[in-house]
Design an enzyme around this catalytic site. Structure first.
Site, PDB file in Angstrom:
ATOM      1  N   CYS A  17      71.301 -24.771 -31.383  1.00 60.43           N
ATOM      2  CA  CYS A  17      72.302 -24.433 -32.406  1.00 60.43           C
ATOM      3  C   CYS A  17      73.637 -24.434 -31.685  1.00 60.43           C
ATOM      4  O   CYS A  17      73.807 -23.721 -30.690  1.00 60.43           O
ATOM      5  CB  CYS A  17      71.989 -23.047 -32.963  1.00 60.43           C
ATOM      6  SG  CYS A  17      73.300 -22.331 -33.975  1.00 60.43           S
TER       7      CYS A  17
ATOM      8  N   HIS B  91      72.195 -30.741 -37.389  1.00 55.95           N
ATOM      9  CA  HIS B  91      71.883 -31.444 -38.635  1.00 55.95           C
ATOM     10  C   HIS B  91      72.306 -32.924 -38.585  1.00 55.95           C
ATOM     11  O   HIS B  91      71.736 -33.755 -39.285  1.00 55.95           O
ATOM     12  CB  HIS B  91      72.653 -30.826 -39.810  1.00 55.95           C
ATOM     13  CG  HIS B  91      71.984 -29.644 -40.447  1.00 55.95           C
ATOM     14  ND1 HIS B  91      71.825 -28.449 -39.814  1.00 55.95           N
ATOM     15  CD2 HIS B  91      71.466 -29.479 -41.701  1.00 55.95           C
ATOM     16  CE1 HIS B  91      71.232 -27.587 -40.644  1.00 55.95           C
ATOM     17  NE2 HIS B  91      71.006 -28.187 -41.788  1.00 55.95           N
TER      18      HIS B  91
ATOM     19  N   GLU C 265      71.362 -31.407 -46.297  1.00 53.15           N
ATOM     20  CA  GLU C 265      70.241 -30.611 -46.823  1.00 53.15           C
ATOM     21  C   GLU C 265      69.895 -31.022 -48.254  1.00 53.15           C
ATOM     22  O   GLU C 265      68.745 -30.953 -48.666  1.00 53.15           O
ATOM     23  CB  GLU C 265      70.565 -29.109 -46.743  1.00 53.15           C
ATOM     24  CG  GLU C 265      70.648 -28.643 -45.294  1.00 53.15           C
ATOM     25  CD  GLU C 265      70.513 -27.143 -45.114  1.00 53.15           C
ATOM     26  OE1 GLU C 265      70.495 -26.418 -46.122  1.00 53.15           O
ATOM     27  OE2 GLU C 265      70.435 -26.703 -43.950  1.00 53.15           O
TER      28      GLU C 265
ATOM     29  N   CYS D  19      76.442 -30.914 -34.122  1.00 56.88           N
ATOM     30  CA  CYS D  19      75.675 -30.050 -35.028  1.00 56.88           C
ATOM     31  C   CYS D  19      74.293 -30.665 -35.128  1.00 56.88           C
ATOM     32  O   CYS D  19      74.163 -31.887 -35.273  1.00 56.88           O
ATOM     33  CB  CYS D  19      76.350 -29.997 -36.408  1.00 56.88           C
ATOM     34  SG  CYS D  19      75.354 -29.155 -37.667  1.00 56.88           S
TER      35      CYS D  19
ATOM     36  N   ASP E 151      67.157 -21.985 -33.619  1.00 53.82           N
ATOM     37  CA  ASP E 151      68.369 -22.389 -34.341  1.00 53.82           C
ATOM     38  C   ASP E 151      68.584 -21.389 -35.478  1.00 53.82           C
ATOM     39  O   ASP E 151      67.691 -20.610 -35.808  1.00 53.82           O
ATOM     40  CB  ASP E 151      68.188 -23.800 -34.923  1.00 53.82           C
ATOM     41  CG  ASP E 151      69.400 -24.275 -35.717  1.00 53.82           C
ATOM     42  OD1 ASP E 151      70.534 -23.893 -35.378  1.00 53.82           O
ATOM     43  OD2 ASP E 151      69.209 -25.020 -36.702  1.00 53.82           O
ATOM     44  N   SER E 152      69.753 -21.450 -36.087  1.00 59.49           N
ATOM     45  CA  SER E 152      70.044 -20.581 -37.221  1.00 59.49           C
ATOM     46  C   SER E 152      69.198 -20.941 -38.439  1.00 59.49           C
ATOM     47  O   SER E 152      69.053 -20.136 -39.348  1.00 59.49           O
ATOM     48  CB  SER E 152      71.519 -20.683 -37.585  1.00 59.49           C
ATOM     49  OG  SER E 152      71.861 -22.025 -37.828  1.00 59.49           O
TER      50      SER E 152
END
Lengths: 285, 285
Positions: free
Chosen positions: A90, A203, A169, A201, A27-28
């Protein structure tokens, strides 16, 4: 062959050594660890090598050419570590780089788009599907195209929700501000009466609680990580690439990053949901 | 010599050709354009070459070693374009890379920390100074150290406000959510009764309105961009590097980026406040 769903019937069975190789996931940044977590829960005997491109995160606002270049570079690193499959955890990289990776690599390459799309189409009853993701993912149209290719009459409402990654985050999920941001982002999806919502996504699984509280229990939240893990398990089984059944083994998770910022270990623990071992910083060339 | 405030008295006067060179300004992305805008307003006859490292933004969560490496690479590009001074319009890069840049480059190198610090010390009456910035800037301690070195009895309240950059880039400044986020971030600064607040991130001048509405008019907001421009003008004058007074010339602004994402031109216009010309994508090596 590796981009199709099933192996050639005449292909030889992979050796046990091959089956014991790790699953490569990248992933990024830290987000793909939700996929690592889902894969580890579903396939607890498999070893996983993760690469988070923390030195170049985020991909969501980078050009397609750059994302292809980075994805090829990372995949070559994973192949050099001996992996039996590469998972692009990702959404932006899946949208832009999946076909380039499949053309270049000799192992199965799986992306996060198709599993989410198929789960959304199974879940919807009224044919109205919402999609939320980064700018890169939404503007690529990858989810929209994949949904329409399978069901041309589906009604789509796709909304970029770029503030959601920093809110996750920062661990602001229980703050009133996050509820306000999400209520505004999600209002067109509610207005369109979508009954399933793709969290496009890696996240976003961490924000399922607050998203669910706004959307209500009649809307199915489609979690890319869980669906990705199920798709990977099916593919490894079809290709006879699962670890031999006789092995007594607890899967190890090895984490690699391109930069090691202060907050990474804390974030990684939250995303992975389990204890994080050593994190190796790798210089790609 | 180039890191001190004044040139050697025996140094020869720079030639008019040297004085006609551009000012080089760089940042990790689009934020430094608030500095470009302030320099262009104050020194409208000077040409400016800007480099935004959009391919590797943000710097705030990267390691000091990586930030030094990137800053040196960008500065060498600016020098290759012929600049008479380099302005580090990025708080994170100033905090980590300024001394390395000064050791390597043969032109004056200016950072954003000192101008903000001096302006804050001029502004405060009660000796209580607040600082807001990214994690990288706050954790580096650069502002705290520079303030305490000049005035050891100053009382500091330094708060990382990482959600502010995405809120500004999303143009959510008038949303209720932004007000809520900022009210929470700023409450320790209000509780400490700071009478001046350093906006230690080049994005933040765009949020001056909402920050000011929360802090009230008795608190001075110290804008890095304006103070940086004044400091640069003084330095160029001291070093006899301002464009010759007889030149009839309107300063040109040339923008370079390491990646050109879809939203860049729109963002650049908002940050720069004037029309944006061609934007060149540059591959650094």
């Amino acid at each position: 062959m590796h981009s199709s769903g099933s192996p050639s019937p005449s292909a030889p069975l992979p050796s046990p050594d091959k089956q014991r190789q790790s699953i490569g996931i990248f992933d990024s940044g830290v987000g793909g660890l939700t996929v690592v977590s889902a894969v580890h829960r579903l396939l607890p005997r498999e070893d996983i090598i993760y690469f988070g491109d923390t030195g170049r995160v985020p991909y969501g606002n980078k050009s397609p050419e750059m994302i292809i270049q980075y994805s090829l570079q990372i995949s070559r690193f994973l192949i050099s570590q001996g992996v039996k499959a590469v998972v692009v955890a990702c959404n932006t990289a899946t949208a832009h780089a999946l076909s380039s990776l499949r053309a270049s690599l000799s192992v199965p390459v799986m992306g996060v788009v198709v599993p989410g799309v198929e789960a959304a189409l199974s879940a919807t009853r009224n044919g109205r599907v919402g999609i939320i993701g980064t700018y890169g993912t939404i503007q690529s149209g990858a989810y929209q195209k994949a949904l329409l290719a399978r069901r041309p009459d589906v009604q789509l409402t796709a909304i970029p929700t770029p503030l959601l990654v920093p809110l996750i985050e920062e661990d602001w999920l229980t703050h009133a501000a996050t509820h306000l941001v999400l209520a505004e982002y999600l209002s067109p999806i509610q207005a369109a009466r979508c009954d399933s919502l793709v969290l496009a996504c890696t996240h976003y699984p961490l924000a399922k609680g607050v998203i669910g509280s706004i959307m209500g229990e009649d809307v199915t939240l489609v979690d890319s990580a869980d669906n990705m893990a199920r798709d990977l398990a099916r593919r490894l089984e079809t290709d006879n690439l699962l670890r031999p059944a006789e092995d007594i083994h607890t899967g190890r998770i090895r984490l690699h990053v391109s930069d090691l910022p202060t907050q990474f270990a804390t974030l990684a623990r939250r995303f992975l949901g389990v204890r994080v071992g050593a994190i190796d910083k790798v210089v790609l060339d």
